[in-house]
Scaffold this active site. Sequence first.
Site, PDB file in Angstrom:
ATOM      1  N   ASP A 170       2.394  -2.894   7.508  1.00 29.41           N
ATOM      2  CA  ASP A 170       1.636  -3.990   8.538  1.00 29.41           C
ATOM      3  C   ASP A 170       0.277  -4.269   9.099  1.00 29.41           C
ATOM      4  O   ASP A 170      -0.322  -2.565   8.467  1.00 29.41           O
ATOM      5  CB  ASP A 170       2.014  -4.055   9.983  1.00 29.41           C
ATOM      6  CG  ASP A 170       1.265  -3.374  10.885  1.00 29.41           C
ATOM      7  OD1 ASP A 170       0.290  -2.883  11.758  1.00 29.41           O
ATOM      8  OD2 ASP A 170       1.771  -1.623  11.287  1.00 29.41           O
ATOM      9  N   GLY A 312      -0.896   2.275  10.853  1.00 26.80           N
ATOM     10  CA  GLY A 312      -0.279   1.155  10.203  1.00 26.80           C
ATOM     11  C   GLY A 312      -0.012   0.808   9.045  1.00 26.80           C
ATOM     12  O   GLY A 312      -0.295   1.585   7.991  1.00 26.80           O
ATOM     13  N   GLU A 313      -0.179  -0.514   8.029  1.00 26.50           N
ATOM     14  CA  GLU A 313      -0.227  -0.379   7.020  1.00 26.50           C
ATOM     15  C   GLU A 313       0.804   0.009   6.109  1.00 26.50           C
ATOM     16  O   GLU A 313       1.354   0.171   5.030  1.00 26.50           O
ATOM     17  CB  GLU A 313      -1.525   0.086   6.324  1.00 26.50           C
ATOM     18  CG  GLU A 313      -2.772  -0.482   6.671  1.00 26.50           C
ATOM     19  CD  GLU A 313      -4.057   0.661   5.517  1.00 26.50           C
ATOM     20  OE1 GLU A 313      -3.453   1.109   4.715  1.00 26.50           O
ATOM     21  OE2 GLU A 313      -5.260   0.166   6.531  1.00 26.50           O
ATOM     22  N   GLY A 314       2.257   0.790   6.640  1.00 28.78           N
ATOM     23  CA  GLY A 314       3.448   1.671   5.862  1.00 28.78           C
ATOM     24  C   GLY A 314       2.197   3.246   5.596  1.00 28.78           C
ATOM     25  O   GLY A 314       3.231   3.695   4.438  1.00 28.78           O
TER      26      GLY A 314
END
Length: 351
Positions: A170, A312-314
């Site tokens: 995300d 976040g971001e994975g």
Amino acid sequence: MEFAPVSPPDGHAAAAARARQDTLTKPRGALGRLEDLSIWVASCQGQCPPRQFQRARIVVFAGDHGVARSGVSAYPPQLTAQMVANIDRGGAAINALASIADATIRIADLAVDADPLSQQIGIHKVRRGSGDIAIQDALTEDETARAIIAGQRIADEEVDRGADLLIAGDIGIGNTTAAAVLVAALTNAEPVAVVGFGTGIDDASWARKTAAVRDALCRIRLVLPDPVGLLRCCGGADLAAMAGFCAQAAVRRTPLLLDGMVVTAAALVAERLAPGSWQWWQAGHQSTEPGHALALAALDLDPILDLRMRLGEGTGATAALLVLRAAVAALTSMTTFAEAGVAGTSTSPPS
């Protein structure tokens, strides 16, 4: 919204993997959690030994949130679009980790408050931003349905193109506030128990964030326990798409690594959209957001890593992919006692 039934992973493959682990040249159980993870991969793939992942795919869902205008983040809302561009250029943390984990990245702009960076990135875009969930719905009914369907389609597109492992990530200023509302609503937790410091906010911003979550919870109780209603009321197009993505991955029998607080909040909703989906997921890590532990417990998922991450971001899930690859390699490449001609083929030697 309807999803096809979720069938469980292959129990026979899991049993075969468990039996093989007990014959490998090591004390039984000596590889700890790696053994459990390898058994899970074998069950998801329906074969033992399992294949090493050939096409791991990270999908970063991007969206802005109206609640960010209330001062709940340390960064301005326009940063979302800038970070999408940074990922697209290859300069973000997720790019660095994806490279070493042998995974590729797709960015999906569902609700960034800017024009799409490219047609491909914005092909499933639902709207710009979302409503301020403290005082109004995040989405309309139509937008919610479109976002969930977008997540389904993204999962289908990736699986149809050969993805054998999916990671949900995300990016979006204000998304941890929306996630905190969903987690609190679905775990019966108080706002102070789920609200963390997100992007590194100060105490005053934390108080504003907690108040926004409290106000949103007052509104969300009107739609409980409807999962689609939850996403419409206090989610956002990015969270709704993540929920559709996580559920559809399970429908398509494709293993998925969850990332942090935001993705796991969406997964809580996904489990209600498609019961049994959790069997196809692993929690990549546990973030420092307090609500994340509550969400993982509700899904009965044990995080692979705990590195005090909160980006976040994975990124957390992608770091965990390296561990998952190690688990597969050990089960696949190690020899058995019989193959090695080592004593102890009936029972493992003492440690």
